[in-house]
Design an enzyme around this catalytic site. Sequence first.
Site, short mmCIF file in Angstrom:
data_model
loop_
_atom_site.label_atom_id
_atom_site.label_comp_id
_atom_site.label_asym_id
_atom_site.label_seq_id
_atom_site.Cartn_x
_atom_site.Cartn_y
_atom_site.Cartn_z
N TRP A 151 4.27 -60.98 28.41
CA TRP A 151 5.12 -60.14 27.56
C TRP A 151 6.19 -60.97 26.86
O TRP A 151 6.51 -60.71 25.69
CB TRP A 151 5.69 -58.96 28.34
CG TRP A 151 4.58 -58.00 28.65
CD1 TRP A 151 4.05 -57.71 29.86
CD2 TRP A 151 3.80 -57.26 27.69
NE1 TRP A 151 2.99 -56.84 29.72
CE2 TRP A 151 2.81 -56.54 28.40
CE3 TRP A 151 3.82 -57.14 26.30
CZ2 TRP A 151 1.87 -55.72 27.78
CZ3 TRP A 151 2.89 -56.31 25.67
CH2 TRP A 151 1.93 -55.61 26.41
N ASP A 173 14.08 -57.19 27.69
CA ASP A 173 12.96 -56.25 27.72
C ASP A 173 12.85 -55.72 29.14
O ASP A 173 12.41 -56.41 30.05
CB ASP A 173 11.67 -56.98 27.32
CG ASP A 173 10.44 -56.09 27.39
OD1 ASP A 173 10.57 -54.92 27.79
OD2 ASP A 173 9.34 -56.58 27.04
N LYS A 229 6.59 -46.31 31.85
CA LYS A 229 6.49 -46.75 33.24
C LYS A 229 7.39 -45.88 34.13
O LYS A 229 6.90 -45.08 34.91
CB LYS A 229 6.89 -48.22 33.39
CG LYS A 229 5.80 -49.21 32.95
CD LYS A 229 5.86 -49.50 31.51
CE LYS A 229 5.19 -50.78 31.08
NZ LYS A 229 3.75 -50.79 31.04
N1 PMP Z 1 7.05 -55.43 27.50
C1 PMP Z 1 6.62 -55.20 28.74
C2 PMP Z 1 7.32 -55.86 29.88
C3 PMP Z 1 5.53 -54.35 28.96
O1 PMP Z 1 5.09 -54.12 30.20
C4 PMP Z 1 4.91 -53.73 27.85
C5 PMP Z 1 3.74 -52.77 27.99
N2 PMP Z 1 3.04 -52.74 29.10
C6 PMP Z 1 5.38 -54.03 26.58
C7 PMP Z 1 6.46 -54.86 26.44
C8 PMP Z 1 4.73 -53.43 25.35
O2 PMP Z 1 5.07 -52.09 25.30
P1 PMP Z 1 4.43 -51.11 24.23
O3 PMP Z 1 3.02 -50.93 24.57
O4 PMP Z 1 5.27 -49.86 24.43
O5 PMP Z 1 4.63 -51.70 22.89
#
Ligand code: PMP
Length: 360
Positions: free
Chosen positions: A102, A172, A196
């Site tokens: 991520w 994040d 989540k």
């Molecule tokens: N950052 C983290 C730590 C994530 O776990 C996720 C999605 N699992 C995201 C960003 C991306 O999120 P989204 O699908 O809402 O764009």
Amino acid sequence: MSRVFNFSPGPSALPEAVLAQARDELLDWHSTGMSVMEMSHRSKAYVALAEQAEADLRELMDIPAHYKVLFLQGGASGQFAAIPMNLLRGHRCAVYLDTGLWSEKAIAEARHYADVQVAASSRADHYTTIPDRSRWDIDPQAAYFHYTSNETIGGVQFHGIPEVGDLPRVVDMSSDLLSRPVDVSRFGLIYAGAQKNMGPSGITVVIVREDLIGQALPITPSVLDYRKQADNGSMLNTPPTFNWYLLGLVLQWLKAQGGLSAMAQLNQAKAQKLYAAIEQSGFYNNPVDVGCRSLMNVPFRLPDPALEKPFLESARQAGLVNLEGHRSVGGLRASLYNAMPLAGVEALVTFMGEFARTHG
Ligand code: PMP
């Protein structure tokens, strides 16, 4: 009806009480004779609901008054772009820490708008650790410092707030927001997709210190411009009204559970139980450094990858689902967000013990 224990990494299990309330209110919300889905976001009733959700989030997280709370669309991935667009403020450089897949995605997106300095990376360690603070390289002239507090795929989590000099911290928290108390005043910006710990997918929370906004790059789309969204109560355009409503129900549920300290205690207990079972098994294995193991996402491996399929199949038959690891890394993973009860982890641990005995 039979409900399973759902260990999905996201979208993930929601509190049953929230789902039941949404069901009961679906056709007639608060005697309006319509579903909350069918209501104008400009109506008095809906605006009151939206404001209540913000007030509840502020209360739960103790958010200081000089922070704006925004409810946006586009997911955390949209924020990967919105953050440099809004926060560069005349700077060219932004510093990012790379602790997993991520972080990598946030870095790749930021590179479209900023000179990204990667302070340090644990990529060479297969993202099983957080690089030692003494090895981080931080340009003090940069606009901000970005990191991922919980790497959902690798199962690596910060258990403190990193020291980064005078740079605003941008974090994040997609997979650990609301799982524990956090001192908001130590951050420039906190963001998270809701799917989540907070609600369904389709709504993204941004908590930003007000003095940092108002200098977005001219190319910034209006819906991603924090100042414009803040001035319009996050209703510059039609917001995801039903998702906002569900998020509000989850916040009320969290308050009824005793708030974030109570959640932190429960989350600690759940994760400890699972990590202890893995450690003591001599069969399962978690590759992450002990000091940064995630309380939210617990990846683990079996002695032989060929056992994964039978493991998942037997688990499913026992009512334990969504235990496969991320497609990019394989293995297995149990996600233990707020809505996973201790009983779910106990059932998983019992199952894992039995599986190890019969396959070890
Ligand atoms: N950052 C983290 C730590 C994530 O776990 C996720 C999605 N699992 C995201 C960003 C991306 O999120 P989204 O699908 O809402 O764009």
